[in-house]
Scaffold this active site. Structure first.
Site: not given
Ligand SMILES: Cc1ncc(COP(=O)(O)O)c(C=O)c1O
Length: 399
Positions: A144, A220, A217, A188, A251, A192, A58
């Site tokens: 997520h 990405h 969120d 989001e 990421k 993801s 990522n």
């Molecule tokens: C959409 C989304 N939100 C939150 C997270 C969590 O982030 P982190 O890996 O920094 O804990 C991820 C990571 O996989 C994600 O893809």
């Protein structure tokens, strides 16, 4: 002594004899997971002397080894030591935490920002502070796992709406009207596992019409879209229609840690109620230093995201033209739909032998029957790398 160990081993094995059948079942369904160690990080790595194109990283902007970012991390390490040594509300807040929050708020176009230990913690800390037992959370079907865990923790009623479908969201909002409760929509901006983009403007309009809060969120999209990589909320000028913009430093920021941007008053509420913020040690200085370094790079090289998206577009069209199903991807995340779990793993293994890492993503990370290869294009991949990889991937999937 030996005898005592033998006894306790026996008791332990009796206590743990429920584990084996669970793992066997996962294996039988092609769902067993393992964590392999890789000798390097990034989009292009060396394994046993062989150059491998890594489409599972990522580190979208290829900044994990950027010399300015590493210098900033080292400077913070030298100045403050390895840890923050306390939680944020005790003595763990350092001037660099505050500096990062001020810069993130400005970059994201909000009054304030708050840094958490990870993106997962940012979601798990924020959502239960926004909605509680009497409230309703409307969540896109594909959000997520960290957002879903946060909803469960909040105790709020969870209402799912069809993926990226404002009409479905509208119906849900009408079906569950406001009474004396709070309502929160969560989604989001870049998904993801599908790499598609949410219809943010329509969702924001629905949130406003129905008096609901909106949390997006941008894990990405941070660094990869919008002016200076500030994300899609800013690109669509929705700062005033969004309650919380969430992001992560794990990421495109290539490090670790998460954050949210919001109003000053909401930040104050979170400082007083977000358990993942209050009851956890402040993120370590080197991690914060690195994030500040990343922000310098984004400021001085504002076109990195644009170049990344152009490269991803040409890679995706090679796959698409060959008849591969890349879903609705419009970003650096490009899925290739396979369906069957074992087939996805077999293709991933075959590609690995050919020097391509293309992660097989299976349920429960994605819905049942939608196992896929998830490809992340990064700036470590040059156009000729992408053309070379596309040929191998197309051949492996078609076979
Ligand atoms: C959409 C989304 N939100 C939150 C997270 C969590 O982030 P982190 O890996 O920094 O804990 C991820 C990571 O996989 C994600 O893809």
């Amino acid at each position: 002594m030996l005898h005592r160990f033998a006894d306790s081993d026996k008791v332990l094995s009796m206590r743990e004899n429920w584990i084996r059948p669970l793992l066997n079942e996962a294996r039988a369904q092609g769902l067993e997971r393992t964590a392999h160690a890789y000798p390097e990080t990034g989009g292009k790595i060396k394994i046993d002397g062989q150059e491998v194109l890594n489409f599972a990283s990522n580190d979208y902007l290829d900044l994990a080894h950027h010399c300015h970012v590493m210098d900033c991390a080292r400077k913070a390490l030298d100045q403050y030591g390895i840890g923050s040594t306390a939680s944020r509300l005790v003595t763990g807040t350092l001037p660099i935490h505050e500096e990062l929050e001020e810069r993130l708020a400005k970059e994201k176009g909000f009054e304030a920002a708050l840094v958490f230990g990870s993106g997962y913690m940012a979601n798990v800390g924020t959502i239960p502070a926004l909605a509680g037992r009497n409230d309703i959370i409307f969540a896109d079907k594909l959000v997520h796992a960290s957002m879903i865990d946060a909803c469960k923790l909040s105790g709020a009623k969870l209402v799912r709406f069809a993926h990226n479908d404002p009409t479905a969201l509208k119906k849900r909002l009408e079906q569950f009207p406001a009474t004396n409760n709070r309502r929160l929509i969560i989604t989001e901006s870049i998904f993801s596992m599908d790499g598609d983009i949410a219809p943010l403007t329509e969702i924001a309009a629905l949130a406003a019409q129905h008096g609901a809060m909106l949390m997006i969120d941008e894990a990405h999209a941070s660094g990869t879209f919008g002016p200076h990589g500030s994300g899609l909320i800013r690109e669509h000028e929705l700062e005033n229609s969004v309650t919380v913009s969430m992001g992560t430093m794990s990421k495109a920021f290539a490090g670790y840690g998460g954050f949210i941007a919001c109003s000053e008053i909401l930040r104050n509420l979170l400082i007083n109620s977000a358990r993942a913020f209050i009851y956890a040690t402040a993120p370590p200085p080197s991690v914060i230093g690195a994030a500040l370094g990343i922000m310098d790079v984004l400021e001085s090289s504002p076109r990195l995201g644009v170049i990344l998206q152009a490269n991803a577009d040409s890679f995706r069209s090679l796959l698409h033209t060959a008849g591969l199903d890349t879903l609705q991807s419009q970003s650096q995340i490009i899925p290739i739909m396979i369906g069957d779990n074992e087939k996805a793993v077999a293709i991933s293994n075959k590609l690995r032998e050919q020097g391509i890492i293309a992660a097989a993503i299976r349920p429960p990370t994605v819905p049942i029957g939608s196992a896929r290869l998830r490809l992340s294009v990064t700036l470590a991949h040059h156009i000729d790398d992408l053309e070379y990889a596309a040929k191998l991937i197309i051949a492996a999937v078609k076979k």
